[in-house]
Design a protein around this motif. Structure first.
Motif, PDB file in Angstrom:
ATOM      1  N   ALA A  88       0.879  -1.337   0.058  1.00 62.03           N
ATOM      2  CA  ALA A  88       0.013  -0.074   0.071  1.00 62.03           C
ATOM      3  C   ALA A  88       0.918   1.278   0.191  1.00 62.03           C
ATOM      4  N   ALA A  89       1.975   1.220   0.679  1.00 63.86           N
ATOM      5  CA  ALA A  89       3.110   2.386   0.669  1.00 63.86           C
ATOM      6  C   ALA A  89       3.411   2.587  -0.467  1.00 63.86           C
ATOM      7  N   LYS A  90       3.993   1.662  -1.291  1.00 64.20           N
ATOM      8  CA  LYS A  90       4.627   1.743  -2.559  1.00 64.20           C
ATOM      9  C   LYS A  90       3.442   2.289  -3.783  1.00 64.20           C
ATOM     10  N   THR A  91       2.106   1.837  -3.682  1.00 63.15           N
ATOM     11  CA  THR A  91       1.293   2.421  -4.655  1.00 63.15           C
ATOM     12  C   THR A  91       0.923   3.890  -4.415  1.00 63.15           C
ATOM     13  N   ALA A  92       0.958   3.953  -2.811  1.00 58.00           N
ATOM     14  CA  ALA A  92       0.525   5.470  -2.527  1.00 58.00           C
ATOM     15  C   ALA A  92       1.541   6.528  -2.821  1.00 58.00           C
ATOM     16  N   GLY A  93       2.862   6.130  -2.595  1.00 60.00           N
ATOM     17  CA  GLY A  93       3.966   6.976  -2.954  1.00 60.00           C
ATOM     18  C   GLY A  93       4.391   6.991  -4.484  1.00 60.00           C
ATOM     19  N   GLY A  95       2.742   8.264  -8.799  1.00 61.02           N
ATOM     20  CA  GLY A  95       1.692   8.845  -9.072  1.00 61.02           C
ATOM     21  C   GLY A  95       1.736  10.372  -9.132  1.00 61.02           C
ATOM     22  N   LYS A  96       0.681  10.945  -9.118  1.00 60.16           N
ATOM     23  CA  LYS A  96       0.511  12.635  -8.936  1.00 60.16           C
ATOM     24  C   LYS A  96       0.969  13.044  -7.990  1.00 60.16           C
ATOM     25  N   PHE A  97       0.353  12.241  -6.781  1.00 64.02           N
ATOM     26  CA  PHE A  97       0.716  12.773  -5.309  1.00 64.02           C
ATOM     27  C   PHE A  97       1.798  12.194  -4.824  1.00 64.02           C
ATOM     28  N   GLY A  98       2.777  11.857  -5.414  1.00 60.82           N
ATOM     29  CA  GLY A  98       4.199  11.013  -5.047  1.00 60.82           C
ATOM     30  C   GLY A  98       5.080  11.952  -4.529  1.00 60.82           C
ATOM     31  N   ALA A  99       6.136  11.424  -3.707  1.00 62.80           N
ATOM     32  CA  ALA A  99       7.167  12.595  -3.339  1.00 62.80           C
ATOM     33  C   ALA A  99       7.892  12.996  -4.371  1.00 62.80           C
TER      34      ALA A  99
END
Length: 109
Positions: A88-93, A95-99
């Motif tokens: 989940a952390a890899k997918t959230a980090g 794309g558009k809202f990544g670091a």
């Protein structure tokens, strides 16, 4: 007439529940039940052979094979909490809202 001989109770020949015959154990073929360093590989091939009707096993053998299965193979989607959190952390980090890259600190004089 409690003391009359031949009229007392007790065990009678042929009385009681009859024992169930034990099923004959059939050994699992060596090419299915392979062992490496004293540890069996997995019960899945034997269960596949049973499902296809190519191998006959006793109910005790079937029960043992199915009891061993979860120790070797986990169900799909049955991972640990840590693996799910990492994924989940890899997918959230991404794309558009990544670091993003940090800004460069340059002094101007």
């Amino acid at each position: 007439m409690a003391g009359t001989p031949g009229k007392s109770g007790g065990a009678r020949p042929g009385a009681g529940r009859k024992p169930n015959p034990k099923p004959e154990a059939i050994p699992i073929p060596a090419h299915i039940a392979q062992v490496i360093d004293g540890q069996p590989l997995d019960p899945r091939p034997a269960l596949e052979q049973v499902a296809l009707g190519l191998l006959e096993v006793t109910p005790q053998q079937y029960k043992a094979l199915t009891a061993l299965l979860p120790y070797v193979h986990s169900k799909k989607g049955e991972g640990g909490k840590k693996e799910a959190a990492d994924k989940a952390a890899k997918t959230a980090g991404a794309g558009k809202f990544g670091a993003r890259q940090a800004p460069r600190l340059v002094s101007s004089k």
